[in-house]
Design a protein around this motif. Structure first.
Motif, mmCIF file in Angstrom:
data_model
loop_
_atom_site.group_PDB
_atom_site.id
_atom_site.type_symbol
_atom_site.label_atom_id
_atom_site.label_comp_id
_atom_site.label_asym_id
_atom_site.label_seq_id
_atom_site.Cartn_x
_atom_site.Cartn_y
_atom_site.Cartn_z
ATOM 1 N N ARG A 1 0.834 -1.201 0.000
ATOM 2 C CA ARG A 1 0.000 0.000 0.000
ATOM 3 C C ARG A 1 0.869 1.252 0.000
ATOM 4 O O ARG A 1 0.580 2.220 -0.721
ATOM 5 C CB ARG A 1 -0.910 -0.002 1.232
ATOM 6 C CG ARG A 1 -1.970 1.082 1.245
ATOM 7 C CD ARG A 1 -2.748 1.064 2.543
ATOM 8 N NE ARG A 1 -3.282 -0.249 2.853
ATOM 9 C CZ ARG A 1 -3.809 -0.570 4.026
ATOM 10 N NH1 ARG A 1 -3.863 0.322 5.004
ATOM 11 N NH2 ARG A 1 -4.284 -1.780 4.229
ATOM 12 N N ALA A 2 1.949 1.219 0.775
ATOM 13 C CA ALA A 2 2.866 2.363 0.803
ATOM 14 C C ALA A 2 3.530 2.563 -0.553
ATOM 15 O O ALA A 2 3.648 3.692 -1.051
ATOM 16 C CB ALA A 2 3.928 2.154 1.884
ATOM 17 N N ALA A 3 3.961 1.481 -1.180
ATOM 18 C CA ALA A 3 4.615 1.583 -2.489
ATOM 19 C C ALA A 3 3.670 2.163 -3.534
ATOM 20 O O ALA A 3 4.092 2.931 -4.416
ATOM 21 C CB ALA A 3 5.112 0.206 -2.925
ATOM 22 N N CYS A 4 2.409 1.823 -3.431
ATOM 23 C CA CYS A 4 1.438 2.272 -4.431
ATOM 24 C C CYS A 4 1.040 3.734 -4.264
ATOM 25 O O CYS A 4 0.331 4.280 -5.123
ATOM 26 C CB CYS A 4 0.203 1.378 -4.406
ATOM 27 S SG CYS A 4 0.490 -0.270 -5.116
ATOM 28 N N THR A 5 1.490 4.386 -3.203
ATOM 29 C CA THR A 5 1.241 5.820 -3.061
ATOM 30 C C THR A 5 2.193 6.641 -3.912
ATOM 31 O O THR A 5 1.984 7.839 -4.104
ATOM 32 C CB THR A 5 1.387 6.261 -1.590
ATOM 33 O OG1 THR A 5 2.744 6.056 -1.159
ATOM 34 C CG2 THR A 5 0.440 5.506 -0.682
ATOM 35 N N VAL A 6 3.239 6.003 -4.418
ATOM 36 C CA VAL A 6 4.251 6.712 -5.210
ATOM 37 C C VAL A 6 3.710 6.978 -6.613
ATOM 38 O O VAL A 6 3.185 6.076 -7.276
ATOM 39 C CB VAL A 6 5.556 5.899 -5.281
ATOM 40 C CG1 VAL A 6 6.547 6.541 -6.250
ATOM 41 C CG2 VAL A 6 6.173 5.769 -3.902
ATOM 42 N N ASP A 7 3.851 8.213 -7.073
ATOM 43 C CA ASP A 7 3.411 8.581 -8.411
ATOM 44 C C ASP A 7 4.195 7.780 -9.453
ATOM 45 O O ASP A 7 5.430 7.760 -9.434
ATOM 46 C CB ASP A 7 3.643 10.085 -8.626
ATOM 47 C CG ASP A 7 3.101 10.561 -9.960
ATOM 48 O OD1 ASP A 7 2.123 9.980 -10.441
ATOM 49 O OD2 ASP A 7 3.686 11.512 -10.528
ATOM 50 N N GLY A 8 3.472 7.098 -10.326
ATOM 51 C CA GLY A 8 4.123 6.274 -11.339
ATOM 52 C C GLY A 8 3.964 4.795 -11.102
ATOM 53 O O GLY A 8 4.157 3.993 -12.023
#
Length: 572
Positions: free
Chosen positions: A478-485
């Motif tokens: 979930r944290a990784a998916c907050t990154v734009d791109g």
């Protein structure tokens, strides 16, 4: 004889409610349930002509929901069990898929493989280890035989209704044995839990080889005699907003989907003009089948409010094929709630300590309290969506090393009830699914709140252990998916050793910028920071891959053990 035959195969069926179905959402075909029954009787006579009888097994590969509805009723009319075979994804290796299909057919001991739509021509002349017959051929055979006059075979509750394939996250084919007794119990439980009435209208695009699509959005409306609208996953993938269009057009009241679909719908609603859709009729929108990200839920509410979407319509749930479908449903009358907990305490001791905001909501009547005090300022926290109370007839317990745990302690979730399967069918034969007391180990970790709500924190087999902490991959992803791109819902977290040999974490993420060195470096660095901020552990490796390259099951769940093979140290 079970009441299943008396009520659903021989009893009265409505002539004014039925199934709208087809691949083209703009041109769906309607048939009343009474017409479906007549068509199914003819197909059943065709199955009889091919030798399918009581205790038989019918494998199905058909893409038209109307064909599937006929085949399900026809199979049950013959006293047999059906299995919806997994259909290939657009990027699937068709040779590998065909090999897997042969293996599953052999495991099932299928008497016949019924094909329809695109599969009728695709598998013509192919050796799959059993007789292949098309839906059209069965209809012709049925018309030449007993046709609509065929009498349903008497059934008992222990007779097998469905052999439901698991999603195959381990790559080993396995089927959950669902009896007519299991199906009846879960049907009544779900109908009661969502206050189903004959004026409800269900809307679906889900694949019918998945238990949520089959049991929840075909069988529930079919057996309840309510109107069902079912298009195909292909229609949704081509145009995701067709979901909202169908809810508006048919005044849909009930729907269901995994979390990723609601996130995608929120994006489409954000781009839509005011008044483009009317979602005010929707009273039940079940979110399940994969970890629920509350940010997706809140985004959907933020975008859907101007189209009449009510907050209490969003129902997080917990379910699995082993319970036929449903385990727990959230409340129909209040908005879903989220627990914010002390992450370190939960990961090291399993104790749930709620953040002050959650405790304040609980005191106001919005949920249950955890341990007193709450996390200190600056403490790492996690959030978990509450999944509601168990549906009628289902018990849920939490165990650790064989001992029952009290409320607000993380352990293995166990389920028991009339809807819970007793057996699996594997390549080696049948295997018990429950212990001597009837409890099934779900393989999920979680806790029960003081008010009896279920909260799932992760899969036991996927937990990443770092410095004595049990970290759920979903928190990292979930944290990784907050990154734009990074493509939403398309990141995997797996154990990976650090250079010094200690336990660590690797992240594999899909991005459309993987080929751009500058963009890749930014995304790499931001994933590392986001994960460290979320869990306080440095990332050992970040691997960026292209769109569609993350290994997933046929139902869309991440295959983390396969994703681990993609890890490259030092970058994309």
């Amino acid at each position: 004889m079970t009441t299943f035959v008396e009520k659903w195969l021989m009893g009265p069926v409505p002539h004014d409610r039925g199934l709208h179905s087809g691949d083209d959402p703009a041109n769906l075909k309607f048939r009343a349930w009474s017409q479906v029954r007549l068509a199914a009787r003819t197909v059943a006579a065709g199955l009889a002509a091919t030798g399918v009888g009581h205790g038989g097994r019918v494998a199905i590969l058909a893409d038209d929901p109307g064909d599937v509805a006929d085949l399900v009723q026809a199979t049950w009319t013959r006293g047999a069990a059906f299995t919806m075979l997994h259909q290939p994804t657009p990027r699937a290796n068709l040779h590998a898929w065909l090999d897997d299909t042969r293996a599953v057919i052999a495991m099932l001991g299928a008497d016949v493989l019924v094909v329809g739509g695109i599969f009728a021509d695709a598998l013509a002349g192919t050796d799959v280890g059993t007789t292949i017959v098309s839906v059209d051929e069965l209809t012709r055979l049925g018309r030449a035989g007993e046709g609509a006059d065929i009498v349903p075979v008497p059934l008992v509750a222990d007779d097998v209704a469905i052999l439901q394939l698991t999603s195959g996250s381990t790559g080993i084919p396995k089927a959950v044995v669902i009896s007519f007794g299991n199906l009846e119990a879960n049907h009544y439980a779900m109908a009661e839990a969502i206050d189903l009435t004959d004026v409800d209208v269900s809307i679906s695009w889900l694949p019918l080889f998945h238990d949520m699509g089959m049991v929840g959005l075909l069988l529930l409306p079919m057996l309840s005699g309510i109107t069902a609208v079912i298009t195909t996953p292909r229609a949704f993938l081509v145009k995701p907003q067709v979901w909202a269009e169908l809810i508006d057009r048919f005044r849909g009241t009930c729907t269901a989907a995994p979390n990723f679909a609601y996130a995608l719908l929120a994006k489409r609603l954000r781009r839509a003009d005011d008044g483009a859709y009317d979602l005010s009729s929707l009273r039940v929108a079940i979110n399940g089948a994969e970890p629920i990200d509350e940010s997706s839920m809140f985004s959907l509410l933020a975008e859907g409010t101007r189209f009449g979407l009510r907050s209490e319509a969003l129902l997080p749930c917990y379910g699995m094929a082993e319970t036929t479908l449903a385990v727990s449903f959230d409340s129909l009358s209040t908005r879903f709630d989220v627990d914010t907990i002390d992450a370190g305490l939960a990961e090291t001791t399993g104790e749930i300590r709620l953040a002050p905001a959650t405790v304040e909501r609980a005191a106001a009547g919005a949920g249950a309290e955890g341990s007193a005090g709450g996390p200190d300022a600056g403490t790492k926290v996690q959030t978990h969506v509450r999944l509601g109370q168990p549906v009628p007839g289902i018990e849920v317990a939490v165990l650790h090393e064989g001992q029952a745990l009290p409320a607000n302690r993380i352990g293995t979730l166990m389920v028991r009830g009339a809807a819970v399967t007793a057996r699996y069918l594997k390549e080696t034969g049948f295997e018990y699914a429950v212990n001597a007391d009837g409890w099934l180990d779900t393989g999920d970790l979680g806790y029960i709140t003081e008010t009896g709500e279920v909260v799932v924190t992760g899969r036991a087999k996927d937990v990443i252990i770092v410095s004595g902490r049990n970290i759920a991959p979903a928190v990292i992803e979930r944290a990784a998916c907050t990154v734009d791109g990074v493509r939403p819902g398309n990141a995997a977290a797996v154990p990976h050793p650090r250079p010094d040999g200690r336990e660590g974490i690797a992240v594999i993420a899909e991005t459309e910028g993987a080929a751009d060195p500058e963009a890749s470096q930014r995304i790499h660095d931001e994933i590392s920071r986001a994960v460290f901020d979320a869990v306080g552990v440095p990332v050992s490796a970040v691997t960026l891959i292209g769109k569609g390259e993350l290994p997933k099951t046929t139902s869309g769940k991440i295959r983390r053990h396969c994703a681990a093979d993609l890890v490259t140290v030092g970058g994309a």
